[in-house]
Every structure is written in structure tokens, then in C-alpha cells.
Design an enzyme around this catalytic site. Structure first.
Site, PDB file in Angstrom:
ATOM      1  N   SER A  13       0.832  -1.194   0.000  1.00  0.00           N
ATOM      2  CA  SER A  13       0.000   0.000   0.000  1.00  0.00           C
ATOM      3  C   SER A  13       0.874   1.255   0.000  1.00  0.00           C
ATOM      4  O   SER A  13       1.683   1.431  -0.906  1.00  0.00           O
ATOM      5  CB  SER A  13      -0.965  -0.033   1.193  1.00  0.00           C
ATOM      6  OG  SER A  13      -1.965   0.950   1.060  1.00  0.00           O
ATOM      7  N   ASP A  38     -12.823 -18.085 -16.854  1.00  0.00           N
ATOM      8  CA  ASP A  38     -11.560 -18.813 -16.693  1.00  0.00           C
ATOM      9  C   ASP A  38     -11.777 -20.323 -16.608  1.00  0.00           C
ATOM     10  O   ASP A  38     -10.867 -21.070 -16.231  1.00  0.00           O
ATOM     11  CB  ASP A  38     -10.808 -18.312 -15.457  1.00  0.00           C
ATOM     12  CG  ASP A  38     -11.644 -18.412 -14.180  1.00  0.00           C
ATOM     13  OD1 ASP A  38     -12.701 -19.083 -14.199  1.00  0.00           O
ATOM     14  OD2 ASP A  38     -11.234 -17.825 -13.152  1.00  0.00           O
ATOM     15  N   ASP A  45     -15.698 -20.509  -9.282  1.00  0.00           N
ATOM     16  CA  ASP A  45     -15.256 -20.603  -7.894  1.00  0.00           C
ATOM     17  C   ASP A  45     -15.303 -19.265  -7.153  1.00  0.00           C
ATOM     18  O   ASP A  45     -14.770 -19.129  -6.049  1.00  0.00           O
ATOM     19  CB  ASP A  45     -13.829 -21.148  -7.822  1.00  0.00           C
ATOM     20  CG  ASP A  45     -12.835 -20.308  -8.616  1.00  0.00           C
ATOM     21  OD1 ASP A  45     -13.275 -19.338  -9.272  1.00  0.00           O
ATOM     22  OD2 ASP A  45     -11.632 -20.612  -8.583  1.00  0.00           O
ATOM     23  N   ASP A  55      -8.524  -5.674  -5.439  1.00  0.00           N
ATOM     24  CA  ASP A  55      -8.189  -4.582  -4.530  1.00  0.00           C
ATOM     25  C   ASP A  55      -9.254  -3.478  -4.578  1.00  0.00           C
ATOM     26  O   ASP A  55      -9.483  -2.873  -5.623  1.00  0.00           O
ATOM     27  CB  ASP A  55      -6.820  -4.004  -4.909  1.00  0.00           C
ATOM     28  CG  ASP A  55      -6.230  -3.117  -3.829  1.00  0.00           C
ATOM     29  OD1 ASP A  55      -6.999  -2.427  -3.137  1.00  0.00           O
ATOM     30  OD2 ASP A  55      -4.994  -3.104  -3.684  1.00  0.00           O
ATOM     31  N   HIS A 106      -7.009  -5.889  -0.847  1.00  0.00           N
ATOM     32  CA  HIS A 106      -5.911  -4.964  -0.605  1.00  0.00           C
ATOM     33  C   HIS A 106      -4.846  -5.587   0.294  1.00  0.00           C
ATOM     34  O   HIS A 106      -5.040  -5.710   1.508  1.00  0.00           O
ATOM     35  CB  HIS A 106      -6.425  -3.671   0.000  1.00  0.00           C
ATOM     36  CG  HIS A 106      -5.387  -2.597   0.073  1.00  0.00           C
ATOM     37  ND1 HIS A 106      -4.687  -2.166  -1.046  1.00  0.00           N
ATOM     38  CD2 HIS A 106      -4.906  -1.871   1.111  1.00  0.00           C
ATOM     39  CE1 HIS A 106      -3.834  -1.217  -0.689  1.00  0.00           C
ATOM     40  NE2 HIS A 106      -3.948  -1.026   0.610  1.00  0.00           N
TER      41      HIS A 106
END
Length: 548
Positions: free
Chosen positions: A200, A271, A275, A419, A457
Site C-alpha cells: 500500500s 476462466d 469458484d 483490490d 488490498h
């Protein structure tokens, strides 16, 4: 004891003077005598006042009061070995008041130094990660970056441009230089390698070190970097306006599960694995308008003003000409404890973390007015003012890493795709700029980027979020380069073994009930993990890294 009388005398000298007298020492003895630590109290270093030099017994450290109100878990420091704790105040400018601490294990030092970064607006030393470092045999240093405050409080910046400079770039560098000198004095031995790792704001600090002070560290691990500080917080205020200038636009946290469900319904299977983890959100073409309420308003749908606000959050801040100032949030990070609820929508209008950071930055660092009203903000003028006032001190966006690379430095970047604080696209943009400026071959030789699907994050989220980004992963071998980015970084620096795929793990439960429930491969960008078409989708080895 004759040898240690000599060492104690040397401890009062600078690292440079020691090297001139002794040359390179192969390594410290197994255990440093107790008197060596307090002797550091009289060590003379430029612009430095050492205020504490004491040996802490194993398991005896107590965390000082935290400006953020963070309290340590009861046993957080009980497993620490004995270490020498040095506290100092650094004053590189007349208005500087940079507090640092340097911790050095009394025995079994691994000859390495670990620099620890900060989060938010900083304001306190990260004792938890310093403890992790010492427990693994590192000497380590940390800093409050020049002020004592909660990580979401920037009121200290008004009228103190030198303190902003300390926070922006100077404190970490000063901490690093002084820490290295203290470590060399204590052990009477050279540091073999120096590493820095943080996420961060700490990722911003990490890139600042690589760009401005390329000789400070041999290896740097930069997570979810807030390096485009001015753009990031311009975007934060623009988003705040999108949500609040029209009260009808505000999206309460109660609607986030519906948004997340719609995003997953549209994107999760792209993809080939359903999930709840979107491998590459850039492939998703979700349209927020599909959530428009057909009849009455409810938590299952969005009103027209809320749809418009959501589109703004995904789009990112634009100037009046349509040029992107900062990329928008990616699809997939909306729900969950570390999702949009704390970061973007908040428990009530204007109470989110990004609101606190955006308003705190512009009020205190840009305009110097604690009563500044975000509703008066104009994107073009605000971004221009922020750039002129603080970009030089706070932004670490320089893509020219040649000085760092040419001296042998290695850099690993990582970012969670989910994030909700800093768009993952910003880190991809920076990596591509480095490649364009520094050259593809040179970048390949010294820089890697890892994108983590489903990770929020710095951690959390539905994805496999444990991959050594916080230096050491509990329950796994320390610094295992197959499971740890930090371990891979060390292998790269010390053995010239370039990192490849890393196995990330999702843990659930605590203590004795803690277990791994999923593993995934994190691939060097631009590769992504592709499902092989068979095998357990929760097993990393059911995937292969592919650039296609």
C-alpha cells in the site's frame, strides 16, 4: 574479553571508520555480549539522537501505545528472541522529527537487514513485522516517517512541508542509512544484503527507494503500491462526489452482495472454473445497467443514479478532455469483509476509508484547509493543484529503474486483482511503463510483477491470498521461494535464480483449526494461470502459466 573491548570501542565509530580500521569481518560471534547494546547510546551519526539502546530479553517486549489504537495480540511478541533495541530521532531538516527503531538479534544474526514500510498516512512504527523479521534472524528497521498519528490522519501536514517531504521520501531513506550504520556498529560486521518489503503506502515507499535511492536495497518487494499518489486520491474524491453529490447516488453496503453476485454471474466462468474468483477481470464485460430496478427499490437492484455512480467507480477519474487520471476498480472486489464496504461505500455516506484518505490529503496536504469541502472539488483544477504541490514529494512513478537495475537490484511487484483501495490496473500500467522506458530485456532481468486473482488490498478476498507478501507465512517454511515472494526475491538477489510461478495458498480457520483450502499458481506477468481442464480446481497444479 579483549576482543569485545575492541568491538565496543568500534561501536562508537561510524560504519565507514570501522571498515577503514578492520576491513570486512566474516561475521559476528554466535552471541553478542549484553554490554554491546547499551554502548550504542553514545554512537554518533549525522542528524541523529539515539534515545534508547537496551537489550530486550526473549519474550519480554511490550508494544508501546499505538496512535491508531492497534493492540497487540497477547502472545504476539512472546516468541521473540533476545534482541538489541535502539530508538533514535532523526532531524534531516529543522522541522523533522523522524522516530526510528532498529532491532538486532543477540545471536544467530543471518547477516541481512530488513527495512519495514508503512500504510496509509503512516504515523507509527510497524512493530509486528519488525518482530517477524527478528524472529527469522534479520536485523530490522522501521519508522513513523516523521509524525505520530493514526494512519488515516493527515492533520499533521498543515503548515509543515518538511514533514510532508519526510513522509513522502526522506524518512525511509534516512531510517535505512542510520539503521545500517547502527547494525554495523553493533555486530562489527558488514551487512551482506538489504531488503525492503511493504504494501500500500509501503509499496509507494518501496518504489520511491528503487527510484530515488537505488543503493539502499538489494531486493525490494512492493505490494499494491500507492505510487501514483496524486492520481489515486484525485480519483478517491471524484468517486466520493459520484456517490454523494446527489444523495440518491449513494450505494449502501447492503447492495454490494447483489452487485458481486451479478459480476460473478457475468464473469466467473470466463476462466473455466466457477469458484468466485475472476482470474483476469479485464476479460469481463459486466454492464451495471443490468442491475437497474424494474419496479421498486431494494437491496437486490440499483436505482438509475446508483447505476451511474457504479459506472464511475469502474471507469476511473477522467479530466475534462476525457484523459484517464487514475484507473477504475476492477470487477470482483465488491463484496466481503475487506471489499467495498469499508473502502468505498463505508457504513454511512462519506465514512469510507477512501473518503478519509482523499479528503485528508486534499484538505491537509494540498489546500492546507481543515474545513475544505470535497463538494467544491473540480477534477482538473484539483489534480493540477495536487500535482504542483505534492507530486515531487509523494509520487513514485518514475519508470526509469536503470540505476537500481545496473547496480544489481531486484524488484518484485504484486497486486490483488480484487483490490478495493488501489486499482490493480495502476500497477500494471507502471510495470508496462518500466518495460517501455528501461527496456524489455533489462526489465526481465530484474523486475517481476505478480497479479493475484481474487485477492483484495494486500490480502484477504476469495482468492489464494497467502504468498509471502508479508515476509513470512505462518505454517510454512520461512522464505520458501516456491510459496513466498520474499523468499523468491532473496533467491534472485543471492543466487541469481529468477522467480517463476509462486504457489499461493488460501487458509481458513485460526490456530489449531487453521488449514489450507485452496492453492493457486501466481504467474509472472503477463502470464496467467490457466486451468488444464482436469484435476482439482483448488489445487495449484491443476493450472499452468500461459501468456495466451
Amino acid at each position: 574479553m579483549k576482543r569485545w573491548s575492541f568491538v565496543l570501542a568500534l561501536s562508537l565509530l561510524s560504519a565507514t571508520a570501522q571498515a577503514q580500521i578492520t576491513g570486512t569481518v566474516s561475521g559476528p560471534p554466535p552471541e553478542i555480549p549484553a554490554e554491546a547494546c547499551p554502548a550504542l547510546k553514545t554512537l554518533k551519526l549525522p542528524n541523529t539522537k539515539i534515545t534508547r539502546a537496551e537489550q530486550v530479553a526473549a519474550g519480554a517486549f511490550t508494544r508501546p501505545p499505538s496512535p491508531s489504537g492497534i493492540s497487540a495480540a497477547p502472545n504476539a511478541f512472546k516468541k521473540l528472541p533476545a534482541f538489541c533495541r535502539v530508538s533514535a530521532t532523526l532531524t534531516p531538516s529543522p522541522d523533522s522529527d523522524i522516530k526510528i527503531e532498529v532491532w538486532m538479534p543477540v545471536k544467530d544474526w543471518n547477516s541481512k537487514f530488513h527495512g519495514q514500510g508503512n500504510g496509509g498516512f503512516a504515523g507509527e512504527i510497524d512493530y509486528g513485522h519488525m518482530a517477524d523479521a527478528v524472529a527469522q534472524g534479520y536485523a530490522t528497521g522501521g519508522t513513523d516517517t516523521g509524525h505520530a498519528a493514526s494512519g488515516i490522519d493527515a492533520s499533521w501536514a498543515i503548515g509543515h512541508p518538511e514533514k510532508v517531504a519526510d513522509f513522502g521520501y526522506r524518512a525511509i531513506h534516512e531510517m535505512t542509512e542510520k539503521s545500517k550504520a547502527i547494525v554495523a556498529a553493533y555486530y562489527s560486521s558488514s551487512i551482506s544484503h538489504a531488503y525492503f518489503a511493504a504494501c500500500s503506502d509501503g509499496g509507494r515507499e518501496a518504489l520511491m527507494e528503487a527510484q530515488r535511492f537505488p543503493a539502499d536495497y538489494d531486493g525490494i518487494l512492493a505490494g499494491a503500491p500507492a505510487n501514483n499518489w496524486t492520481g489515486l486520491l484525485t480519483n478517491a474524491v471524484a468517486n466520493l462526489q459520484a456517490l454523494l453529490n446527489n444523495p440518491a447516488s449513494y450505494i449502501p453496503a447492503s447492495k454490494l452482495p447483489a452487485i458481486a453476485a451479478a459480476v460473478n454471474a457475468s464473469c466467473d466462468k470466463l476462466d473455466a472454473v466457477a469458484d468466485g474468483v475472476i482470474t483476469d477481470p479485464r476479460q469481463c464485460s459486466f454492464d451495471p445497467a443490468t442491475l437497474l430496478c424494474k419496479q421498486s427499490d431494494s437491496d437486490k437492484c440499483l436505482t438509475a443514479p446508483q447505476v451511474a455512480a457504479l459506472k464511475t467507480l469502474y471507469a476511473g477519474a477522467l479530466d475534462s478532455s476525457g484523459k484517464l487520471i487514475f484507473p477504475g476498480y476492477t470487477y470482483g472486489g465488491e463484496d466481503g469483509p475487506g471489499g467495498w464496504a469499508p473502502w468505498i461505500t463505508g457504513p454511512a455516506p462519506g465514512k469510507s476509508l477512501m473518503a478519509a484518505f482523499g479528503v485528508g490529503y486534499f484538505a491537509n496536504m494540498v489546500y492546507g484547509d481543515p474545513k475544505w469541502d470535497f463538494k467544491t472539488f473540480k477534477v482538473d483544477q484539483g489534480f493540477k493543484a495536487a500535482t504542483e504541490k505534492t507530486s515531487r514529494m509523494l509520487d513514485s512513478t518514475d519508470p526509469d529503474l536503470k540505476p537500481f537495475i545496473d547496480r544489481g537490484g531486484k524488484l518484485i511487484l504484486y497486486h490483488g486483482w480484487n483490490d478495493p483501495a488501489i486499482s490493480a490496473l495502476n500497477t500494471i500500467n507502471y510495470y508496462q511503463e518500466v518495460e517501455s522506458t528501461t527496456g524489455k530485456d533489462k526489465t526481465e532481468s530484474s523486475v517481476r510483477l505478480y497479479m493475484a486473482p481474487g485477492v483484495q488490498h494486500c490480502g484477504g478476498g476469495p482468492g489464494a491470498d497467502s504468498f509471502g507478501q508479508f515476509d513470512w507465512t505462518p505454517g510454512e517454511p520461512p522464505n520458501d521461494p516456491q510459496h513466498s515472494l520474499y523468499g523468491a526475491l532473496e533467491d534472485w538477489v543471492e543466487k541469481n535464480v529468477a522467480p517463476a510461478a509462486i504457489v499461493a495458498t488460501k487458509f481458513t480457520g485460526e490456530g489449531a483449526s487453521r488449514q489450507a483450502t485452496m492453492t493457486r499458481q501466481l504467474c509472472p506477468y503477463p502470464q496467467t494461470a490457466k486451468y488444464r481442464g482436469s484435476g482439482d480446481p483448488n489445487d495449484a497444479f491443476s493450472y499452468t502459466c500461459s501468456a495466451k
